[in-house]
Write an enzyme that holds these catalytic residues in place. Structure first.
Site, PDB file in Angstrom:
ATOM      1  CD  GLU A   1      -2.454   2.595  -3.243  1.00 48.23           C
ATOM      2  OE1 GLU A   1      -3.623   2.940  -3.448  1.00 48.23           O
ATOM      3  OE2 GLU A   1      -1.903   2.698  -2.128  1.00 48.23           O
TER       4      GLU A   1
ATOM      5  CG  ASP B   1      -1.880   1.106   1.295  1.00 49.05           C
ATOM      6  OD1 ASP B   1      -2.716   1.184   0.378  1.00 49.05           O
ATOM      7  OD2 ASP B   1      -1.832   1.898   2.251  1.00 49.05           O
TER       8      ASP B   1
END
Length: 617
Positions: free
Chosen positions: A360, A331
Protein backbone atom coordinates in the site's frame (compact mmCIF):
# COMPACT_ATOMS: atom_id res chain seq x y z
CA UNK A 1 7.77 -35.93 68.90
CA UNK A 2 10.45 -36.42 66.22
CA UNK A 3 7.78 -37.53 63.71
CA UNK A 4 5.72 -34.40 64.40
CA UNK A 5 8.79 -32.20 64.00
CA UNK A 6 9.66 -33.86 60.68
CA UNK A 7 6.11 -33.41 59.48
CA UNK A 8 6.18 -29.70 60.36
CA UNK A 9 9.50 -29.24 58.53
CA UNK A 10 8.11 -30.94 55.40
CA UNK A 11 5.08 -28.64 55.44
CA UNK A 12 7.35 -25.61 55.61
CA UNK A 13 9.45 -26.90 52.70
CA UNK A 14 6.53 -27.76 50.38
CA UNK A 15 6.36 -24.37 48.63
CA UNK A 16 10.07 -24.56 47.90
CA UNK A 17 9.82 -28.18 46.73
CA UNK A 18 6.99 -27.12 44.42
CA UNK A 19 9.29 -24.52 42.88
CA UNK A 20 12.05 -27.12 42.43
CA UNK A 21 9.93 -29.64 40.57
CA UNK A 22 7.29 -27.44 38.90
CA UNK A 23 7.60 -26.45 35.26
CA UNK A 24 7.61 -22.89 33.93
CA UNK A 25 4.39 -21.49 32.49
CA UNK A 26 4.91 -20.95 28.76
CA UNK A 27 2.29 -18.57 27.38
CA UNK A 28 3.41 -18.22 23.78
CA UNK A 29 5.66 -20.02 21.32
CA UNK A 30 6.06 -18.22 18.00
CA UNK A 31 5.97 -19.61 15.45
CA UNK A 32 3.92 -22.51 16.75
CA UNK A 33 5.67 -24.93 14.35
CA UNK A 34 7.91 -24.79 11.29
CA UNK A 35 9.07 -26.88 8.32
CA UNK A 36 12.20 -28.76 7.35
CA UNK A 37 13.74 -28.03 3.98
CA UNK A 38 13.18 -24.28 3.76
CA UNK A 39 15.70 -22.37 1.67
CA UNK A 40 16.63 -20.23 4.68
CA UNK A 41 17.87 -22.72 7.29
CA UNK A 42 17.63 -20.29 10.23
CA UNK A 43 14.59 -20.39 12.50
CA UNK A 44 13.80 -17.83 15.18
CA UNK A 45 11.60 -19.11 18.03
CA UNK A 46 10.23 -16.53 20.44
CA UNK A 47 9.32 -17.90 23.88
CA UNK A 48 7.10 -16.00 26.28
CA UNK A 49 6.58 -17.23 29.84
CA UNK A 50 6.95 -16.36 33.49
CA UNK A 51 10.56 -15.34 34.23
CA UNK A 52 12.09 -17.78 31.76
CA UNK A 53 15.14 -15.71 30.82
CA UNK A 54 17.31 -17.26 33.55
CA UNK A 55 16.87 -20.73 32.06
CA UNK A 56 19.61 -22.74 30.40
CA UNK A 57 18.27 -23.76 27.01
CA UNK A 58 18.99 -26.99 25.17
CA UNK A 59 17.36 -29.10 22.49
CA UNK A 60 16.46 -32.75 22.38
CA UNK A 61 16.57 -33.01 18.60
CA UNK A 62 18.29 -34.67 15.65
CA UNK A 63 20.64 -32.53 13.56
CA UNK A 64 19.26 -29.23 14.83
CA UNK A 65 21.78 -26.73 16.18
CA UNK A 66 20.89 -24.14 18.79
CA UNK A 67 22.90 -21.23 17.41
CA UNK A 68 21.97 -18.43 19.76
CA UNK A 69 19.89 -17.70 22.85
CA UNK A 70 19.10 -14.01 23.24
CA UNK A 71 17.74 -12.57 26.45
CA UNK A 72 15.56 -9.48 26.32
CA UNK A 73 15.18 -6.70 28.89
CA UNK A 74 11.99 -8.40 30.04
CA UNK A 75 12.75 -11.66 31.94
CA UNK A 76 9.59 -13.19 30.47
CA UNK A 77 11.15 -13.63 27.02
CA UNK A 78 13.80 -15.66 25.27
CA UNK A 79 14.62 -15.48 21.57
CA UNK A 80 16.18 -18.64 20.13
CA UNK A 81 17.92 -19.03 16.78
CA UNK A 82 18.16 -22.56 15.35
CA UNK A 83 20.10 -23.92 12.39
CA UNK A 84 17.92 -26.38 10.46
CA UNK A 85 20.24 -26.92 7.49
CA UNK A 86 20.68 -30.63 8.28
CA UNK A 87 17.31 -31.27 9.92
CA UNK A 88 14.66 -33.68 8.72
CA UNK A 89 10.98 -33.42 9.69
CA UNK A 90 10.63 -34.39 13.36
CA UNK A 91 9.13 -33.69 16.74
CA UNK A 92 11.63 -32.42 19.28
CA UNK A 93 11.79 -30.73 22.66
CA UNK A 94 13.06 -27.31 23.66
CA UNK A 95 14.32 -27.78 27.23
CA UNK A 96 14.45 -24.94 29.74
CA UNK A 97 16.36 -25.70 32.92
CA UNK A 98 16.31 -23.40 35.97
CA UNK A 99 18.10 -25.07 38.86
CA UNK A 100 16.33 -28.38 39.34
CA UNK A 101 13.27 -27.10 37.51
CA UNK A 102 12.94 -28.34 33.94
CA UNK A 103 10.39 -27.43 31.30
CA UNK A 104 10.01 -29.33 28.04
CA UNK A 105 8.36 -27.47 25.18
CA UNK A 106 7.32 -29.83 22.39
CA UNK A 107 7.98 -28.48 18.91
CA UNK A 108 7.23 -29.86 15.46
CA UNK A 109 9.27 -29.52 12.31
CA UNK A 110 6.83 -30.50 9.56
CA UNK A 111 7.27 -31.96 6.11
CA UNK A 112 6.69 -29.34 3.40
CA UNK A 113 3.87 -29.78 0.92
CA UNK A 114 4.97 -31.03 -2.52
CA UNK A 115 5.97 -28.05 -4.69
CA UNK A 116 5.26 -25.63 -1.83
CA UNK A 117 7.88 -23.21 -3.12
CA UNK A 118 6.20 -23.08 -6.55
CA UNK A 119 3.07 -21.32 -5.28
CA UNK A 120 1.73 -19.12 -8.07
CA UNK A 121 1.38 -15.42 -7.30
CA UNK A 122 -1.00 -12.91 -8.87
CA UNK A 123 -0.04 -10.78 -11.86
CA UNK A 124 -1.52 -8.71 -14.70
CA UNK A 125 -3.51 -11.71 -15.91
CA UNK A 126 -5.52 -11.54 -12.68
CA UNK A 127 -8.28 -9.37 -11.26
CA UNK A 128 -8.47 -9.09 -7.47
CA UNK A 129 -11.79 -8.95 -5.59
CA UNK A 130 -11.33 -7.09 -2.30
CA UNK A 131 -13.41 -8.35 0.63
CA UNK A 132 -13.73 -7.04 4.17
CA UNK A 133 -14.53 -10.35 5.91
CA UNK A 134 -16.68 -8.85 8.69
CA UNK A 135 -18.95 -7.22 6.10
CA UNK A 136 -19.33 -9.79 3.32
CA UNK A 137 -21.29 -12.76 4.68
CA UNK A 138 -21.98 -14.48 7.99
CA UNK A 139 -21.71 -18.21 7.41
CA UNK A 140 -21.35 -19.21 11.06
CA UNK A 141 -23.35 -17.08 13.53
CA UNK A 142 -22.09 -19.22 16.43
CA UNK A 143 -18.68 -17.49 16.27
CA UNK A 144 -20.05 -13.93 16.27
CA UNK A 145 -19.29 -13.49 19.97
CA UNK A 146 -16.40 -15.33 21.62
CA UNK A 147 -16.41 -15.35 25.44
CA UNK A 148 -13.33 -13.66 26.84
CA UNK A 149 -12.57 -11.51 23.79
CA UNK A 150 -12.53 -7.79 24.55
CA UNK A 151 -15.13 -6.61 22.02
CA UNK A 152 -18.06 -8.78 22.94
CA UNK A 153 -20.92 -7.44 20.86
CA UNK A 154 -22.30 -7.56 17.32
CA UNK A 155 -24.40 -4.64 16.07
CA UNK A 156 -25.15 -4.35 12.37
CA UNK A 157 -26.74 -0.94 12.90
CA UNK A 158 -23.44 0.50 14.13
CA UNK A 159 -20.97 1.18 11.29
CA UNK A 160 -17.91 0.78 13.54
CA UNK A 161 -19.03 -2.36 15.37
CA UNK A 162 -18.51 -5.97 14.36
CA UNK A 163 -21.25 -7.29 12.10
CA UNK A 164 -20.44 -11.00 12.14
CA UNK A 165 -19.06 -11.76 8.69
CA UNK A 166 -16.57 -14.63 8.63
CA UNK A 167 -14.52 -17.07 6.57
CA UNK A 168 -17.39 -19.52 6.27
CA UNK A 169 -19.49 -16.77 4.73
CA UNK A 170 -16.83 -16.18 2.08
CA UNK A 171 -16.50 -19.91 1.47
CA UNK A 172 -20.26 -20.17 0.96
CA UNK A 173 -20.07 -17.62 -1.86
CA UNK A 174 -16.95 -18.72 -3.72
CA UNK A 175 -19.12 -19.84 -6.64
CA UNK A 176 -20.63 -16.34 -6.86
CA UNK A 177 -17.15 -14.79 -6.88
CA UNK A 178 -15.80 -17.22 -9.48
CA UNK A 179 -18.91 -16.78 -11.65
CA UNK A 180 -18.39 -13.01 -11.63
CA UNK A 181 -15.07 -13.62 -13.38
CA UNK A 182 -12.43 -12.32 -10.99
CA UNK A 183 -9.44 -14.60 -10.47
CA UNK A 184 -8.22 -13.65 -6.98
CA UNK A 185 -9.67 -12.59 -3.65
CA UNK A 186 -7.88 -10.15 -1.38
CA UNK A 187 -9.05 -10.33 2.22
CA UNK A 188 -8.62 -7.46 4.66
CA UNK A 189 -6.70 -8.75 7.72
CA UNK A 190 -8.04 -11.92 9.32
CA UNK A 191 -5.44 -12.30 12.08
CA UNK A 192 -6.53 -11.86 15.68
CA UNK A 193 -7.62 -8.32 16.62
CA UNK A 194 -8.56 -8.76 20.27
CA UNK A 195 -9.13 -5.05 20.86
CA UNK A 196 -11.78 -3.26 22.91
CA UNK A 197 -13.37 -1.55 19.91
CA UNK A 198 -13.05 -1.15 16.16
CA UNK A 199 -11.69 -4.66 15.71
CA UNK A 200 -13.85 -5.42 12.66
CA UNK A 201 -11.39 -3.97 10.12
CA UNK A 202 -8.47 -6.12 11.27
CA UNK A 203 -5.63 -3.58 11.21
CA UNK A 204 -4.64 -3.83 14.90
CA UNK A 205 -3.24 -7.36 15.13
CA UNK A 206 -2.87 -8.93 18.57
CA UNK A 207 -1.56 -12.34 17.46
CA UNK A 208 0.33 -12.72 14.19
CA UNK A 209 -0.07 -16.50 14.10
CA UNK A 210 -3.78 -16.82 14.85
CA UNK A 211 -6.90 -16.17 12.78
CA UNK A 212 -9.39 -14.10 14.76
CA UNK A 213 -11.78 -16.67 16.22
CA UNK A 214 -14.75 -14.52 15.22
CA UNK A 215 -13.73 -15.18 11.62
CA UNK A 216 -12.93 -18.85 12.16
CA UNK A 217 -9.80 -20.89 12.77
CA UNK A 218 -6.42 -21.28 11.11
CA UNK A 219 -7.63 -24.56 9.68
CA UNK A 220 -10.76 -22.91 8.27
CA UNK A 221 -8.62 -20.31 6.53
CA UNK A 222 -6.41 -23.00 5.01
CA UNK A 223 -9.53 -24.82 3.83
CA UNK A 224 -10.89 -21.60 2.31
CA UNK A 225 -7.64 -21.10 0.41
CA UNK A 226 -7.70 -24.67 -0.87
CA UNK A 227 -11.33 -24.43 -1.99
CA UNK A 228 -10.74 -21.06 -3.63
CA UNK A 229 -7.73 -22.43 -5.53
CA UNK A 230 -9.80 -25.40 -6.64
CA UNK A 231 -12.30 -22.95 -8.19
CA UNK A 232 -9.56 -21.02 -9.99
CA UNK A 233 -9.33 -18.26 -7.39
CA UNK A 234 -6.06 -17.13 -5.85
CA UNK A 235 -6.00 -15.77 -2.29
CA UNK A 236 -4.17 -12.61 -1.20
CA UNK A 237 -3.66 -12.03 2.52
CA UNK A 238 -3.47 -8.57 4.09
CA UNK A 239 -0.56 -8.06 6.51
CA UNK A 240 0.68 -5.22 8.71
CA UNK A 241 4.34 -4.91 9.70
CA UNK A 242 4.30 -1.21 10.55
CA UNK A 243 2.25 -1.56 13.72
CA UNK A 244 0.19 -3.92 15.84
CA UNK A 245 -2.71 -3.56 18.25
CA UNK A 246 -2.04 -2.18 21.72
CA UNK A 247 -3.51 -5.35 23.26
CA UNK A 248 -0.88 -7.49 21.54
CA UNK A 249 1.13 -9.29 24.23
CA UNK A 250 4.31 -8.05 22.57
CA UNK A 251 3.28 -4.51 23.49
CA UNK A 252 1.46 -5.08 26.77
CA UNK A 253 4.53 -6.90 28.14
CA UNK A 254 7.29 -5.68 25.80
CA UNK A 255 10.33 -7.96 25.31
CA UNK A 256 12.48 -4.82 25.26
CA UNK A 257 11.70 -1.14 24.90
CA UNK A 258 13.40 -1.08 21.51
CA UNK A 259 10.82 -3.44 20.02
CA UNK A 260 8.68 -0.33 19.49
CA UNK A 261 9.49 3.14 18.26
CA UNK A 262 9.91 5.85 20.87
CA UNK A 263 10.42 3.03 23.41
CA UNK A 264 6.72 2.24 23.40
CA UNK A 265 5.60 5.82 24.04
CA UNK A 266 2.91 7.30 21.82
CA UNK A 267 4.19 9.87 19.33
CA UNK A 268 1.84 10.66 16.46
CA UNK A 269 3.11 10.17 12.90
CA UNK A 270 2.94 13.18 10.60
CA UNK A 271 1.81 10.89 7.73
CA UNK A 272 4.31 12.78 5.52
CA UNK A 273 6.03 9.75 4.01
CA UNK A 274 7.30 11.84 1.09
CA UNK A 275 10.10 12.75 3.51
CA UNK A 276 11.61 9.33 2.81
CA UNK A 277 12.62 10.31 -0.72
CA UNK A 278 12.73 14.10 -0.29
CA UNK A 279 16.38 15.16 -0.91
CA UNK A 280 15.87 18.18 1.33
CA UNK A 281 13.97 16.60 4.23
CA UNK A 282 15.11 17.17 7.79
CA UNK A 283 16.13 14.22 9.96
CA UNK A 284 13.45 15.19 12.47
CA UNK A 285 10.62 15.06 9.92
CA UNK A 286 11.86 11.78 8.48
CA UNK A 287 11.84 10.22 11.93
CA UNK A 288 8.39 11.50 12.92
CA UNK A 289 6.85 10.27 9.67
CA UNK A 290 8.25 6.75 9.91
CA UNK A 291 8.64 6.13 13.63
CA UNK A 292 5.46 7.93 14.69
CA UNK A 293 2.32 5.95 15.49
CA UNK A 294 -0.93 5.88 13.52
CA UNK A 295 -3.04 5.98 16.68
CA UNK A 296 -2.64 5.45 20.42
CA UNK A 297 -3.95 1.90 19.98
CA UNK A 298 -1.55 1.03 17.13
CA UNK A 299 2.00 0.99 18.56
CA UNK A 300 4.66 1.31 15.90
CA UNK A 301 7.15 -1.55 15.51
CA UNK A 302 10.86 -0.79 15.39
CA UNK A 303 11.86 -2.95 12.42
CA UNK A 304 15.50 -1.91 12.87
CA UNK A 305 15.57 -4.32 15.82
CA UNK A 306 16.77 -7.57 14.22
CA UNK A 307 14.53 -9.71 16.41
CA UNK A 308 11.45 -7.70 15.42
CA UNK A 309 12.39 -7.88 11.75
CA UNK A 310 12.89 -11.64 11.84
CA UNK A 311 9.68 -12.16 13.82
CA UNK A 312 7.64 -10.28 11.20
CA UNK A 313 9.37 -11.86 8.20
CA UNK A 314 8.88 -15.36 9.57
CA UNK A 315 5.21 -14.72 10.31
CA UNK A 316 4.52 -13.99 6.63
CA UNK A 317 6.47 -17.02 5.43
CA UNK A 318 4.60 -19.15 7.97
CA UNK A 319 1.23 -18.17 6.43
CA UNK A 320 2.43 -18.78 2.87
CA UNK A 321 3.71 -22.23 3.79
CA UNK A 322 0.79 -23.13 6.06
CA UNK A 323 -2.18 -21.87 4.06
CA UNK A 324 -0.77 -21.81 0.54
CA UNK A 325 -1.78 -18.20 -0.09
CA UNK A 326 -0.88 -16.66 -3.46
CA UNK A 327 -0.03 -13.13 -2.45
CA UNK A 328 0.35 -10.55 0.28
CA UNK A 329 -0.90 -7.00 0.42
CA UNK A 330 1.29 -5.08 2.86
CA UNK A 331 -0.51 -2.29 4.69
CA UNK A 332 1.13 1.16 5.11
CA UNK A 333 4.27 -0.06 3.34
CA UNK A 334 6.23 3.25 3.27
CA UNK A 335 5.74 3.81 7.01
CA UNK A 336 7.96 0.87 7.93
CA UNK A 337 11.76 0.77 7.76
CA UNK A 338 12.87 0.72 4.10
CA UNK A 339 15.81 -1.65 4.58
CA UNK A 340 13.86 -4.15 6.65
CA UNK A 341 10.98 -4.21 4.16
CA UNK A 342 13.43 -4.71 1.30
CA UNK A 343 14.95 -7.61 3.22
CA UNK A 344 11.47 -9.07 3.73
CA UNK A 345 10.53 -8.87 0.04
CA UNK A 346 13.82 -10.53 -0.89
CA UNK A 347 13.36 -13.29 1.71
CA UNK A 348 9.88 -14.11 0.43
CA UNK A 349 11.06 -14.13 -3.18
CA UNK A 350 13.92 -16.49 -2.35
CA UNK A 351 11.52 -18.99 -0.77
CA UNK A 352 8.72 -18.52 -3.33
CA UNK A 353 10.06 -17.17 -6.66
CA UNK A 354 6.60 -16.93 -8.30
CA UNK A 355 4.93 -15.21 -5.35
CA UNK A 356 3.76 -11.59 -5.45
CA UNK A 357 3.56 -8.81 -2.88
CA UNK A 358 1.72 -5.52 -3.30
CA UNK A 359 2.51 -2.64 -0.98
CA UNK A 360 0.00 0.00 0.00
CA UNK A 361 1.78 3.09 -1.29
CA UNK A 362 -0.73 5.86 -0.66
CA UNK A 363 1.20 8.86 -1.92
CA UNK A 364 0.12 11.87 -3.90
CA UNK A 365 1.76 11.29 -7.28
CA UNK A 366 3.41 8.71 -9.49
CA UNK A 367 6.94 9.98 -8.86
CA UNK A 368 6.66 9.33 -5.14
CA UNK A 369 5.01 5.94 -5.63
CA UNK A 370 7.57 4.79 -8.20
CA UNK A 371 10.30 5.13 -5.56
CA UNK A 372 8.85 2.15 -3.70
CA UNK A 373 8.70 -0.30 -6.60
CA UNK A 374 11.39 -2.87 -7.22
CA UNK A 375 14.28 -1.64 -9.40
CA UNK A 376 13.20 2.01 -9.17
CA UNK A 377 15.70 4.32 -10.80
CA UNK A 378 14.72 7.04 -8.33
CA UNK A 379 15.63 4.90 -5.32
CA UNK A 380 18.92 3.61 -6.77
CA UNK A 381 21.28 2.40 -5.33
CA UNK A 382 18.66 1.27 -2.81
CA UNK A 383 16.11 -1.30 -3.98
CA UNK A 384 12.80 -1.98 -2.23
CA UNK A 385 12.45 -5.42 -3.89
CA UNK A 386 8.67 -4.75 -3.78
CA UNK A 387 7.19 -6.15 -7.02
CA UNK A 388 3.84 -4.33 -7.02
CA UNK A 389 2.72 -0.92 -5.77
CA UNK A 390 -0.77 0.58 -5.59
CA UNK A 391 -1.62 3.22 -8.19
CA UNK A 392 -3.54 5.71 -6.05
CA UNK A 393 -3.03 8.67 -8.43
CA UNK A 394 -4.68 6.73 -11.26
CA UNK A 395 -7.62 6.02 -8.94
CA UNK A 396 -7.98 9.76 -8.35
CA UNK A 397 -7.86 10.49 -12.08
CA UNK A 398 -10.43 7.80 -12.91
CA UNK A 399 -12.84 9.12 -10.30
CA UNK A 400 -12.80 12.49 -12.10
CA UNK A 401 -12.29 11.52 -15.74
CA UNK A 402 -15.64 9.86 -16.39
CA UNK A 403 -17.62 12.78 -14.96
CA UNK A 404 -16.06 15.46 -17.12
CA UNK A 405 -16.12 16.53 -20.74
CA UNK A 406 -12.92 15.67 -22.59
CA UNK A 407 -11.00 18.20 -24.67
CA UNK A 408 -7.77 17.81 -26.60
CA UNK A 409 -5.80 19.46 -23.80
CA UNK A 410 -7.43 18.78 -20.46
CA UNK A 411 -10.27 17.29 -18.48
CA UNK A 412 -12.08 13.99 -18.77
CA UNK A 413 -10.22 11.21 -20.54
CA UNK A 414 -7.28 13.51 -21.23
CA UNK A 415 -6.45 12.96 -17.55
CA UNK A 416 -5.90 9.27 -18.24
CA UNK A 417 -3.86 9.88 -21.38
CA UNK A 418 -1.62 12.41 -19.66
CA UNK A 419 -1.15 10.29 -16.55
CA UNK A 420 -0.23 7.13 -18.47
CA UNK A 421 2.20 9.11 -20.62
CA UNK A 422 4.25 9.53 -17.43
CA UNK A 423 4.71 5.78 -16.86
CA UNK A 424 8.37 6.31 -17.65
CA UNK A 425 8.86 6.88 -13.91
CA UNK A 426 7.87 3.28 -13.13
CA UNK A 427 10.28 0.39 -13.42
CA UNK A 428 7.44 -2.10 -13.98
CA UNK A 429 4.19 -0.37 -15.08
CA UNK A 430 2.42 -3.68 -15.72
CA UNK A 431 2.88 -4.53 -12.04
CA UNK A 432 0.83 -1.63 -10.70
CA UNK A 433 -2.35 -2.45 -8.79
CA UNK A 434 -5.14 -0.38 -10.35
CA UNK A 435 -8.56 0.26 -8.80
CA UNK A 436 -11.56 2.57 -8.77
CA UNK A 437 -11.93 2.42 -4.98
CA UNK A 438 -11.17 0.34 -1.91
CA UNK A 439 -12.06 0.02 1.77
CA UNK A 440 -10.32 3.30 2.67
CA UNK A 441 -11.76 5.57 -0.03
CA UNK A 442 -15.15 6.76 -1.16
CA UNK A 443 -16.77 4.18 -3.37
CA UNK A 444 -16.80 4.88 -7.10
CA UNK A 445 -20.42 5.93 -6.68
CA UNK A 446 -20.78 8.15 -3.63
CA UNK A 447 -24.57 8.03 -3.44
CA UNK A 448 -27.34 5.79 -4.68
CA UNK A 449 -28.65 8.66 -6.80
CA UNK A 450 -25.35 8.72 -8.71
CA UNK A 451 -25.75 5.09 -9.78
CA UNK A 452 -28.41 6.07 -12.31
CA UNK A 453 -25.54 7.03 -14.64
CA UNK A 454 -24.28 3.64 -15.84
CA UNK A 455 -22.28 5.19 -18.68
CA UNK A 456 -19.75 6.33 -16.08
CA UNK A 457 -19.58 2.81 -14.61
CA UNK A 458 -19.22 1.09 -17.98
CA UNK A 459 -16.49 3.38 -19.29
CA UNK A 460 -14.55 3.20 -16.03
CA UNK A 461 -14.69 -0.60 -15.88
CA UNK A 462 -13.72 -0.94 -19.53
CA UNK A 463 -10.69 1.26 -19.00
CA UNK A 464 -9.71 -0.40 -15.71
CA UNK A 465 -9.90 -3.89 -17.20
CA UNK A 466 -8.10 -3.12 -20.47
CA UNK A 467 -5.31 -0.71 -19.53
CA UNK A 468 -1.94 -1.73 -18.08
CA UNK A 469 -1.67 -3.11 -14.55
CA UNK A 470 -3.39 -5.53 -12.19
CA UNK A 471 -7.02 -4.51 -11.63
CA UNK A 472 -8.77 -4.74 -8.26
CA UNK A 473 -12.55 -4.60 -7.72
CA UNK A 474 -14.04 -3.72 -4.32
CA UNK A 475 -16.82 -6.07 -3.20
CA UNK A 476 -20.27 -4.71 -4.06
CA UNK A 477 -19.13 -2.59 -7.01
CA UNK A 478 -20.81 -5.14 -9.26
CA UNK A 479 -24.19 -4.31 -7.65
CA UNK A 480 -23.58 -0.54 -7.49
CA UNK A 481 -22.96 -0.23 -3.75
CA UNK A 482 -22.36 3.45 -2.99
CA UNK A 483 -20.72 5.32 -0.09
CA UNK A 484 -19.01 8.62 0.67
CA UNK A 485 -15.95 8.72 2.93
CA UNK A 486 -17.24 12.01 4.34
CA UNK A 487 -19.83 9.93 6.21
CA UNK A 488 -17.20 7.77 7.92
CA UNK A 489 -15.13 4.72 7.07
CA UNK A 490 -17.67 2.31 8.55
CA UNK A 491 -20.16 3.11 5.80
CA UNK A 492 -17.56 2.45 3.09
CA UNK A 493 -17.65 -1.14 4.34
CA UNK A 494 -21.38 -1.87 4.36
CA UNK A 495 -22.71 -5.41 4.55
CA UNK A 496 -23.24 -7.21 1.26
CA UNK A 497 -27.04 -7.62 0.92
CA UNK A 498 -27.91 -11.28 1.40
CA UNK A 499 -24.82 -12.18 3.36
CA UNK A 500 -26.81 -12.62 6.59
CA UNK A 501 -29.57 -15.19 7.15
CA UNK A 502 -32.29 -12.63 7.89
CA UNK A 503 -31.47 -10.11 5.16
CA UNK A 504 -34.59 -8.94 3.34
CA UNK A 505 -32.73 -8.71 0.03
CA UNK A 506 -30.21 -11.20 -1.35
CA UNK A 507 -28.07 -9.65 -4.07
CA UNK A 508 -26.08 -12.84 -4.53
CA UNK A 509 -29.16 -13.95 -6.48
CA UNK A 510 -29.95 -12.16 -9.75
CA UNK A 511 -33.68 -12.56 -9.09
CA UNK A 512 -33.38 -10.21 -6.11
CA UNK A 513 -31.35 -7.50 -7.79
CA UNK A 514 -32.86 -4.46 -9.47
CA UNK A 515 -32.76 -4.31 -13.29
CA UNK A 516 -30.03 -1.66 -13.01
CA UNK A 517 -27.98 -3.82 -10.62
CA UNK A 518 -28.29 -6.76 -12.99
CA UNK A 519 -27.22 -4.60 -15.91
CA UNK A 520 -24.16 -3.49 -13.95
CA UNK A 521 -23.38 -7.03 -12.80
CA UNK A 522 -23.75 -8.49 -16.30
CA UNK A 523 -21.53 -5.81 -17.84
CA UNK A 524 -18.76 -6.45 -15.33
CA UNK A 525 -19.15 -10.20 -15.63
CA UNK A 526 -18.91 -10.07 -19.42
CA UNK A 527 -15.70 -8.03 -19.29
CA UNK A 528 -14.15 -10.16 -16.56
CA UNK A 529 -14.91 -13.46 -18.23
CA UNK A 530 -13.53 -12.13 -21.52
CA UNK A 531 -10.40 -10.85 -19.78
CA UNK A 532 -9.73 -14.16 -18.04
CA UNK A 533 -6.97 -15.99 -19.89
CA UNK A 534 -6.65 -13.17 -22.45
CA UNK A 535 -2.94 -12.86 -23.19
CA UNK A 536 -3.40 -9.63 -25.14
CA UNK A 537 -4.59 -7.87 -21.99
CA UNK A 538 -2.31 -9.77 -19.60
CA UNK A 539 0.91 -9.34 -21.57
CA UNK A 540 0.24 -6.95 -24.43
CA UNK A 541 2.04 -3.69 -25.08
CA UNK A 542 0.03 -0.50 -24.64
CA UNK A 543 -0.09 2.19 -27.32
CA UNK A 544 -2.38 5.20 -27.02
CA UNK A 545 -3.31 8.40 -28.84
CA UNK A 546 -4.02 11.85 -27.44
CA UNK A 547 -7.79 12.42 -27.24
CA UNK A 548 -9.22 13.74 -30.50
CA UNK A 549 -12.61 15.45 -30.34
CA UNK A 550 -12.87 14.00 -26.86
CA UNK A 551 -12.33 10.41 -28.06
CA UNK A 552 -9.54 8.44 -26.40
CA UNK A 553 -8.13 5.53 -28.42
CA UNK A 554 -5.62 2.91 -27.31
CA UNK A 555 -4.35 -0.51 -28.32
CA UNK A 556 -3.15 -3.59 -26.48
CA UNK A 557 -1.06 -5.85 -28.71
CA UNK A 558 0.55 -9.24 -28.10
CA UNK A 559 2.04 -11.21 -30.96
CA UNK A 560 -0.29 -11.02 -33.96
CA UNK A 561 -3.39 -10.27 -31.87
CA UNK A 562 -4.65 -6.94 -30.63
CA UNK A 563 -7.50 -5.19 -28.87
CA UNK A 564 -8.39 -1.58 -29.68
CA UNK A 565 -10.55 0.56 -27.40
CA UNK A 566 -12.47 3.69 -28.39
CA UNK A 567 -13.94 5.78 -25.54
CA UNK A 568 -16.06 8.85 -26.25
CA UNK A 569 -15.44 11.18 -23.32
CA UNK A 570 -18.23 13.60 -24.17
CA UNK A 571 -21.98 13.84 -23.65
CA UNK A 572 -22.55 14.27 -27.38
CA UNK A 573 -21.97 12.21 -30.49
CA UNK A 574 -18.55 12.48 -32.10
CA UNK A 575 -17.32 11.53 -35.56
CA UNK A 576 -13.58 11.05 -35.91
CA UNK A 577 -11.27 10.60 -38.88
CA UNK A 578 -9.63 7.15 -38.72
CA UNK A 579 -6.54 8.02 -40.76
CA UNK A 580 -4.39 8.82 -37.67
CA UNK A 581 -5.16 5.36 -36.25
CA UNK A 582 -4.25 3.21 -39.25
CA UNK A 583 -1.18 1.78 -37.50
CA UNK A 584 -3.44 0.01 -34.99
CA UNK A 585 -6.32 -0.86 -37.36
CA UNK A 586 -5.18 -3.87 -39.42
CA UNK A 587 -8.62 -4.42 -40.99
CA UNK A 588 -11.49 -2.34 -42.35
CA UNK A 589 -13.92 -3.85 -39.85
CA UNK A 590 -13.75 -5.50 -36.45
CA UNK A 591 -15.89 -7.38 -33.95
CA UNK A 592 -17.11 -5.29 -31.00
CA UNK A 593 -16.97 -7.48 -27.92
CA UNK A 594 -19.59 -5.46 -26.03
CA UNK A 595 -22.36 -5.24 -28.63
CA UNK A 596 -21.23 -8.44 -30.37
CA UNK A 597 -21.64 -6.66 -33.71
CA UNK A 598 -19.31 -5.79 -36.56
CA UNK A 599 -17.98 -2.22 -36.63
CA UNK A 600 -16.93 -0.66 -39.95
CA UNK A 601 -13.56 1.10 -39.85
CA UNK A 602 -13.17 2.68 -43.26
CA UNK A 603 -12.72 6.45 -43.23
CA UNK A 604 -14.62 7.71 -40.23
CA UNK A 605 -16.14 6.35 -37.05
CA UNK A 606 -19.14 7.84 -35.27
CA UNK A 607 -19.45 7.27 -31.55
CA UNK A 608 -22.66 8.14 -29.68
CA UNK A 609 -22.46 9.98 -26.34
CA UNK A 610 -20.13 8.18 -23.86
CA UNK A 611 -19.89 5.23 -26.24
CA UNK A 612 -17.41 2.37 -25.89
CA UNK A 613 -16.03 0.19 -28.67
CA UNK A 614 -13.94 -2.80 -27.62
CA UNK A 615 -12.58 -4.20 -30.85
CA UNK A 616 -10.75 -7.46 -31.33
CA UNK A 617 -8.28 -8.13 -34.17
Amino acid sequence: MKRNLLFIILLLLLPGLHQVFATSTIKKVAPTFWWAGMKNPELQILLYGDRISSADVSLSADNITLQEVVKQENPNYLVLYLDLSKAAPQNFDIILKQGKKQTKIPYELKQRRPNASAVEGFDSSDVLYLIMPDRFANGNPSNDIIPGMLEGNVDRNEPFARHGGDLKGIENHLDYIADLGVTSIWLNPIQENDMKEGSYHGYAITDYYQVDRRFGSNEEFRKLTQEANAKGLKVVMDMIFNHCGSDNYLFKDMPSKDWFNFEGNYVQTSFKTATQMDPYASDYEKKIAIDGWFTLTMPDFNQRNRHVATYLIQSSIWWIEYAGINGIRQDTHPYADFDMMARWCKAVNEEYPKFNIVGETWLGNNVLISYWQKDSRLAYPKNSNLPTVMDFPLMEEMNKAFDEETTEWNGGLFRLYEYLSQDIVYSHPMSLLTFLDNHDTSRFYRSEADTKNLDRYKQALTFLLTTRGIPQIYYGTEILMAADKANGDGLLRCDFPGGWPNDTKNCFDAANRTPQQNEAFSFMQKLLQWRKGNEVIAKGQLKHFAPNKGVYVYERKYGDKSVVVFLNGNDREQTIDLVPYQEILPASSAFDLLTEKKVELRNELTLPSREIYLLSF
